[in-house]
Design an enzyme around this catalytic site. Sequence first.
Site, PDB file in Angstrom:
ATOM      1  N   ASP A 134       0.818  -1.219   0.000  1.00 34.45           N
ATOM      2  CA  ASP A 134       0.000   0.000   0.000  1.00 34.45           C
ATOM      3  C   ASP A 134       0.849   1.265   0.000  1.00 34.45           C
ATOM      4  O   ASP A 134       2.066   1.218  -0.207  1.00 34.45           O
ATOM      5  CB  ASP A 134      -0.946  -0.013   1.201  1.00 34.45           C
ATOM      6  CG  ASP A 134      -0.184   0.162   2.509  1.00 34.45           C
ATOM      7  OD1 ASP A 134       0.990  -0.248   2.559  1.00 34.45           O
ATOM      8  OD2 ASP A 134      -0.750   0.706   3.465  1.00 34.45           O
TER       9      ASP A 134
ATOM     10  N   ASP B 261       2.152   3.300   2.256  1.00 40.44           N
ATOM     11  CA  ASP B 261       3.344   3.413   3.101  1.00 40.44           C
ATOM     12  C   ASP B 261       4.035   2.074   3.349  1.00 40.44           C
ATOM     13  O   ASP B 261       4.900   1.975   4.220  1.00 40.44           O
ATOM     14  CB  ASP B 261       2.997   4.085   4.437  1.00 40.44           C
ATOM     15  CG  ASP B 261       1.956   3.321   5.233  1.00 40.44           C
ATOM     16  OD1 ASP B 261       1.118   2.635   4.625  1.00 40.44           O
ATOM     17  OD2 ASP B 261       1.973   3.414   6.477  1.00 40.44           O
TER      18      ASP B 261
ATOM     19  N   ASP C 163       3.093  -0.888   4.553  1.00 45.07           N
ATOM     20  CA  ASP C 163       2.893  -1.815   5.668  1.00 45.07           C
ATOM     21  C   ASP C 163       1.859  -2.902   5.372  1.00 45.07           C
ATOM     22  O   ASP C 163       1.801  -3.907   6.070  1.00 45.07           O
ATOM     23  CB  ASP C 163       2.586  -1.076   6.987  1.00 45.07           C
ATOM     24  CG  ASP C 163       1.418  -0.132   6.895  1.00 45.07           C
ATOM     25  OD1 ASP C 163       0.773  -0.077   5.827  1.00 45.07           O
ATOM     26  OD2 ASP C 163       1.138   0.564   7.900  1.00 45.07           O
TER      27      ASP C 163
ATOM     28  N   LYS D 131       3.351  -3.450  10.944  1.00 43.70           N
ATOM     29  CA  LYS D 131       3.093  -4.480   9.950  1.00 43.70           C
ATOM     30  C   LYS D 131       3.988  -4.192   8.758  1.00 43.70           C
ATOM     31  O   LYS D 131       4.432  -3.056   8.571  1.00 43.70           O
ATOM     32  CB  LYS D 131       1.623  -4.538   9.572  1.00 43.70           C
ATOM     33  CG  LYS D 131       0.998  -3.240   9.088  1.00 43.70           C
ATOM     34  CD  LYS D 131      -0.497  -3.470   8.964  1.00 43.70           C
ATOM     35  CE  LYS D 131      -1.226  -2.284   8.382  1.00 43.70           C
ATOM     36  NZ  LYS D 131      -1.550  -1.261   9.394  1.00 43.70           N
TER      37      LYS D 131
HETATM   38  C1  G16 Z   1      -4.455   1.005  10.113  1.00 43.48           C
HETATM   39  C2  G16 Z   1      -4.018   0.296  11.356  1.00 43.48           C
HETATM   40  C3  G16 Z   1      -4.475  -1.131  11.328  1.00 43.48           C
HETATM   41  C4  G16 Z   1      -5.959  -1.206  11.070  1.00 43.48           C
HETATM   42  C5  G16 Z   1      -6.304  -0.472   9.800  1.00 43.48           C
HETATM   43  C6  G16 Z   1      -7.785  -0.377   9.538  1.00 43.48           C
HETATM   44  O1  G16 Z   1      -3.746   0.519   9.026  1.00 43.48           O
HETATM   45  O2  G16 Z   1      -2.621   0.324  11.503  1.00 43.48           O
HETATM   46  O3  G16 Z   1      -4.151  -1.693  12.552  1.00 43.48           O
HETATM   47  O4  G16 Z   1      -6.369  -2.535  10.975  1.00 43.48           O
HETATM   48  O5  G16 Z   1      -5.827   0.841   9.879  1.00 43.48           O
HETATM   49  O6  G16 Z   1      -8.356   0.394  10.524  1.00 43.48           O
HETATM   50  P1  G16 Z   1      -9.869   0.833  10.433  1.00 43.48           P
HETATM   51  O7  G16 Z   1     -10.659  -0.446  10.301  1.00 43.48           O
HETATM   52  O8  G16 Z   1     -10.116   1.546  11.718  1.00 43.48           O
HETATM   53  O9  G16 Z   1     -10.034   1.683   9.210  1.00 43.48           O
HETATM   54  P2  G16 Z   1      -3.034   1.524   8.011  1.00 43.48           P
HETATM   55  O10 G16 Z   1      -2.390   0.622   7.012  1.00 43.48           O
HETATM   56  O11 G16 Z   1      -4.176   2.344   7.459  1.00 43.48           O
HETATM   57  O12 G16 Z   1      -2.113   2.331   8.835  1.00 43.48           O
END
Ligand code: G16
Length: 544
Positions: A278, A280, A282, A377
């Site tokens: 994605d 960034d 992760d 991650k």
């Molecule tokens: C972030 C968090 C994750 C989470 C995801 C979705 O990911 O680091 O732990 O699972 O958002 O969150 P939500 O369901 O609240 O939208 P990232 O990759 O967006 O940083």
Amino acid sequence: MDIVTVASRPYSDQRPGTSGLRKTVAHIRQPHYLENFIAATFSCLDGLAGATLVLGGDGRFYNDTAIQTIVKMAVAYDVGRILLGRSGILSTPAASCLIRKNHALAGIILSASHNPGGPDGDFGIKVNVANGGPAPESLTETIYRTSQRLTEYRIARIPDINLDRPGETVIGPTVVNIIDPVADYTDLMASLFDFDAIAALISNPGFSMRFDAMHAVTGPYAREIFINRLGAPSEVVLNGTPQPDFGGHHPDPNLVHARALVAMTQGDDGLDFAAASDGDGDRNMILGKNCFVNPSDSLAIITANADAVIGYRDRVRGVARSMPTSLAAQRVAEKQGIHHYETPTGWKYFGNLLDAGEITFCGEESFGTGSDHVREKDGLWAVLFWLNLLAVKKCSVAELLYRHWQEYGRHYYSRHDYEGIPRTNADTLIEQLRGKLAQLPGSRFGSRQITLADDFSYTDPIDGSVSHHQGIRILFSDGCRIVYRLSGTGTSGATLRVYLEQFEDNPQKLQLDSQQALVELIRIADEIAGIRKHTGYPRPSVVT
Ligand code: G16
């Protein structure tokens, strides 16, 4: 050097969400908005004067401008050293790696992750702490409360620095080091995986693969790892140059936003392996020929087969999954006699368990998988893990998946997202659902009976901190689950996420289409929560 104090007024909406402060670019560009949040963050980081700060971002629009501002503020707040990725680039896992390696106090990663970029897109600020992981809720709440009392901030009146020129510059109390964003991370990967075995697999003329960097941050990392270190031909990396608007796409590695890559895996001539990451870097999506690996299954398969990978052999302590993630990893943990933890959504909840050595792997349904090698991650890590497994086990992605289901059973799983619904409608749906939780246990839906209905709370087993309201769980007598929660990463309206899971261990029923297998549960989810009534949507906007 001229350090000025600038008068400011609080913005009421600077509470970080699931993963940092995430807003539209236009919102972040309001006068003093970025500066306020950075000032609040700096004043909450104990020991900042003289300490090391890691800084970089995913290359999206406004990345450079924000970095220049943060450098000037870091000088004014007496930061000792800034480790800054060349051209402002640092993937989130690479930033975590650098924080740990250099004993930095903190990191600031500029990214709205998988959200779209560009002047009309989104921007985000992630704050990471000394273990390399996202700031825990206690710190993000303190930052928020500080932002609400803010009346001024400090900034150095100095010229912009050249982000493209590697090397060291001293500015007042601060040393700014512009570093190669890729080198340390690549070395870490080489220490965990069998690069020779993966190189042999990739060079096999019978094996075809692509990695889609989605015009985002992993391009430079993937080129270094796959092409320069593993000898893959250059066409293996798709969309490998980071662009401020991600080529106009959502840099979100799922079946919807990476559909061009998915298409390349279909049919008899489809790729043997494909993966994407994605904005960034992760998140990850893993694909095989005519086959998609659900992220929950990916975590379970990685855990079950860890002994095949040199960096993890004989040292797996446990696995954690976020509550909405399927129970597939828990099933592996139970069989292997290792620890298992269920945490709220958000990588920050894994940090204490990793630091305490309670778990080796962790993952989330939201295309996130990782291990104790960093505290984020890690998309490319997961891709390399899968390639290492394929190289050692000498089988296809589909074979690995089916063998796993045969041994452990299959958790049919899907997430239905209803995006951009009015906030009040979303809140009403959740409130009404909460109101009925006490009556739901015992209710029957066809052959299924509800055994538990609650609003998930988590007590961190290491520091005892408690997090409430982390999603509504409905558990059924046959092991099915429905989970409802509102996303904490969107920037407009609300996104309702509905997670559906059904276990199957009949060997004749392991290869159904997920949506078909879940059709009855999907109907029940609507019946219980009134999804269509509250959202006005006849169907979800995104199904993964
Ligand atoms: C972030 C968090 C994750 C989470 C995801 C979705 O990911 O680091 O732990 O699972 O958002 O969150 P939500 O369901 O609240 O939208 P990232 O990759 O967006 O940083």
